[in-house]
Design a protein around this motif. Sequence first.
Motif, PDB file in Angstrom:
ATOM      1  N   ALA A  36       3.356 -18.320   4.164  1.00  0.00           N
ATOM      2  CA  ALA A  36       3.356 -19.669   3.610  1.00  0.00           C
ATOM      3  C   ALA A  36       2.259 -19.890   2.581  1.00  0.00           C
ATOM      4  N   ALA A  37       1.111 -19.216   2.742  1.00  0.00           N
ATOM      5  CA  ALA A  37       0.002 -19.354   1.803  1.00  0.00           C
ATOM      6  C   ALA A  37       0.057 -18.216   0.788  1.00  0.00           C
ATOM      7  N   ARG A  38      -0.555 -18.430  -0.365  1.00  0.00           N
ATOM      8  CA  ARG A  38      -0.537 -17.425  -1.422  1.00  0.00           C
ATOM      9  C   ARG A  38      -1.868 -16.681  -1.458  1.00  0.00           C
ATOM     10  N   GLY A  39      -1.784 -15.358  -1.544  1.00  0.00           N
ATOM     11  CA  GLY A  39      -2.979 -14.557  -1.718  1.00  0.00           C
ATOM     12  C   GLY A  39      -3.816 -14.388  -0.466  1.00  0.00           C
ATOM     13  N   ARG A  40      -3.237 -14.617   0.716  1.00  0.00           N
ATOM     14  CA  ARG A  40      -4.030 -14.597   1.945  1.00  0.00           C
ATOM     15  C   ARG A  40      -3.584 -13.522   2.933  1.00  0.00           C
ATOM     16  N   ASP A  41      -3.003 -12.458   2.420  1.00  0.00           N
ATOM     17  CA  ASP A  41      -2.526 -11.405   3.315  1.00  0.00           C
ATOM     18  C   ASP A  41      -3.655 -10.752   4.103  1.00  0.00           C
ATOM     19  N   SER A  42      -4.813 -10.546   3.478  1.00  0.00           N
ATOM     20  CA  SER A  42      -5.926  -9.914   4.188  1.00  0.00           C
ATOM     21  C   SER A  42      -6.371 -10.771   5.365  1.00  0.00           C
ATOM     22  N   LEU A  98       2.431  -7.058  10.173  1.00  0.00           N
ATOM     23  CA  LEU A  98       1.530  -6.131   9.491  1.00  0.00           C
ATOM     24  C   LEU A  98       2.331  -5.110   8.680  1.00  0.00           C
ATOM     25  N   GLY A  99       3.473  -4.690   9.213  1.00  0.00           N
ATOM     26  CA  GLY A  99       4.352  -3.805   8.453  1.00  0.00           C
ATOM     27  C   GLY A  99       4.861  -4.464   7.187  1.00  0.00           C
ATOM     28  N   PHE A 100       5.204  -5.749   7.275  1.00  0.00           N
ATOM     29  CA  PHE A 100       5.675  -6.492   6.103  1.00  0.00           C
ATOM     30  C   PHE A 100       4.615  -6.511   5.006  1.00  0.00           C
ATOM     31  N   VAL A 101       3.360  -6.786   5.375  1.00  0.00           N
ATOM     32  CA  VAL A 101       2.269  -6.806   4.401  1.00  0.00           C
ATOM     33  C   VAL A 101       2.169  -5.466   3.684  1.00  0.00           C
ATOM     34  N   GLU A 102       2.245  -4.380   4.451  1.00  0.00           N
ATOM     35  CA  GLU A 102       2.092  -3.053   3.858  1.00  0.00           C
ATOM     36  C   GLU A 102       3.306  -2.655   3.015  1.00  0.00           C
ATOM     37  N   VAL A 103       4.509  -3.050   3.428  1.00  0.00           N
ATOM     38  CA  VAL A 103       5.702  -2.757   2.626  1.00  0.00           C
ATOM     39  C   VAL A 103       5.598  -3.439   1.275  1.00  0.00           C
ATOM     40  N   GLN A 104       5.250  -4.726   1.265  1.00  0.00           N
ATOM     41  CA  GLN A 104       5.142  -5.449   0.000  1.00  0.00           C
ATOM     42  C   GLN A 104       4.105  -4.817  -0.918  1.00  0.00           C
ATOM     43  N   ALA A 105       3.006  -4.361  -0.324  1.00  0.00           N
ATOM     44  CA  ALA A 105       1.924  -3.786  -1.126  1.00  0.00           C
ATOM     45  C   ALA A 105       2.210  -2.362  -1.556  1.00  0.00           C
ATOM     46  N   GLY A 106       3.297  -1.764  -1.060  1.00  0.00           N
ATOM     47  CA  GLY A 106       3.619  -0.394  -1.428  1.00  0.00           C
ATOM     48  C   GLY A 106       2.763   0.636  -0.737  1.00  0.00           C
ATOM     49  N   ARG A 107       2.156   0.255   0.395  1.00  0.00           N
ATOM     50  CA  ARG A 107       1.350   1.217   1.162  1.00  0.00           C
ATOM     51  C   ARG A 107       2.252   1.808   2.240  1.00  0.00           C
ATOM     52  N   ARG A 108       2.986   2.862   1.868  1.00  0.00           N
ATOM     53  CA  ARG A 108       4.129   3.329   2.672  1.00  0.00           C
ATOM     54  C   ARG A 108       3.722   3.888   4.030  1.00  0.00           C
ATOM     55  N   ASP A 109       2.678   4.682   4.059  1.00  0.00           N
ATOM     56  CA  ASP A 109       2.338   5.350   5.317  1.00  0.00           C
ATOM     57  C   ASP A 109       1.846   4.356   6.362  1.00  0.00           C
ATOM     58  N   THR A 110       0.994   3.426   5.960  1.00  0.00           N
ATOM     59  CA  THR A 110       0.537   2.419   6.919  1.00  0.00           C
ATOM     60  C   THR A 110       1.676   1.473   7.290  1.00  0.00           C
ATOM     61  N   ALA A 111       2.586   1.212   6.349  1.00  0.00           N
ATOM     62  CA  ALA A 111       3.764   0.399   6.681  1.00  0.00           C
ATOM     63  C   ALA A 111       4.597   1.082   7.757  1.00  0.00           C
ATOM     64  N   ASP A 112       4.860   2.373   7.585  1.00  0.00           N
ATOM     65  CA  ASP A 112       5.658   3.104   8.571  1.00  0.00           C
ATOM     66  C   ASP A 112       4.966   3.111   9.935  1.00  0.00           C
TER      67      ASP A 112
END
Length: 597
Positions: free
Chosen positions: A294-300, A329-343
């Motif tokens: 819901a918020a922008r720029g607050r994934d961390s 947490l997987g969603f955050v990593e998928v969007q960021a293109g961090r594949r291994d941590t997403a998996d």
Amino acid sequence: MLTIRLLGRPVIERDDVAVRQPRGRKAWALLGYLLLTGRPQTRRHLAELLFADADDPLGALRWTLAELRRTLGLPGALTGDPVSVSLAGEAVVDVDLITRDDADSSPLLQADGDLLERVSLAGGSGFESWLLVERHRLSARIEARCRQVAVGLLAAGRAGDAVAYAARAVARNPLEEGNHELLVRSLASSGDRAAALRQVAVCEDILRRELGLKPSAVLYEATSVTTGRPVAPALSGRAAGSSQLDAGRAAIAAGAVDAGLQCLRRAVAEAARHGDTGLQGRALVALGSALIHAARGRDSEGSIAMHEAIALTERTGDRAMAARAYRELGFVEVQAGRRDTADEWLRKAQSAAETDAEFAALFGLRGMSSSDVGDYPAAFGYLNESVERAARCQDHRQQAWSLSILARAHLLRAEHGEAAAALRRSLDLTSRQRWMAFLPWPQTLQAELDLHAERLEEAGDALEHAWELACQLGDPCWEAMSARGLGLLNATRADYATAVKWQDEATFRCVRVPDRYQWIHAYALDAAVTTALKHEDRDRAIALVDPLATLAAHCDMREFVVRAQLHRWRLGDSAALGNARRLGEGIDNPALAELFR
């Protein structure tokens, strides 16, 4: 123990002492390629890739393999055709020690330099292209692991320890505002606000100088830690905490994000004050989800809340909350293109999932990630399963979402009939659910189908509506997608100047917040390069193709890596076509195959 170090200047060590290094200028290139490709390679392929300029390519390969066996002291390694590495526990590779999911995190702090530093081959363009992609991919994986460790330490209350890992992430990728924000948050949480403010200034300078951008408000807010802390006088009683949780969820659902976050933070604080770990875990998951979506720029900040929630759910045994936290947490990593941590997170979510609703959401994300990397068979399997399970449990929003990603995969493969069928269902469900916050996404995909069918008026109406709604929502992903479409529409109308303005707008919207969806950024860049090439604007195409190639490699988006090579070939790089063919092996996409023809 024999150790092969590929990061930085490569070296072979036995019991931490360097041994005689292999002779031959291509020995390290050959060893690195065999170790990192992860599968046996035919001698013919290796000879063509590395020794094509030799009088006897296969003979040069045999000599180099023998030299590597002598250096390693492993006569049974690097034999056969295809060549098998076969270290069989006789040696360890530093890359494996650093990037493995279950690896000790401390070596990350010593992971300096690029992969195979100072290794380059004159005339070895195929290997050089592979090495460039692999360097970006590995650097991104180290960056992702540093971020993950830092977030976990912050959530555990060990901000001082988190600083070093956040700093390593910044060093790996200083142009990523989210890395600076994580470091600022770590410094502030450790009590060193002066250092946090200095890091803000460093980030300001870098973004302004390198990208011409100003940091988002989130960077400045990170100097004052708020996650989980009450922002108003404390309430009393567990019932008050529960009511704040309900109020926060309702406010977020109604679009009152700031008020909702305030309520959820109060709920977290009140639950903690009364020792209600179950309520605290639920409130943290709700807070983390709101910060992420819901918020922008607050994934961390949202990820930190999710890590805190996971620690509590392990104590309370709240399986459902744990499954949701892993998935978010997987969603955050998928969007960021961090594949291994997403998996890694999505595997944990799958282990914890039990219900159709949980599996529907999980498989939707897995399908999205698989599509992003160009693994279409896996994407179709996950997405069809997601749609089926969402329909079974009547989760119509999840059904609409997964259908739209399914439509996107068909669209990328130029399967327009199947894409149109999936989009019709997605748009119908979105309309019936009155899900206006999601509508611009399937609208822009439908508009792209209209463009392919030369229905320009319909495409224009849909794109203008999507753009206006996206701007009202303040969603940078939807803004970028609709701006990209308007650029293509104007290019189709032969208004190149207006097309360029919209495509520049699309790339700007992609990067205006740190937690962007990197696939959309690459999609916008690829469209801009394609348009520039069609209009013979070489200077613009050259300026954009390198950012596309770098982004695609960094985020392991294989199809965009290949497309960047094809763009370079059209710009006159004669070797790029062969590189594209090698890099595109295994991507099952008829549309990509058609580009080669």
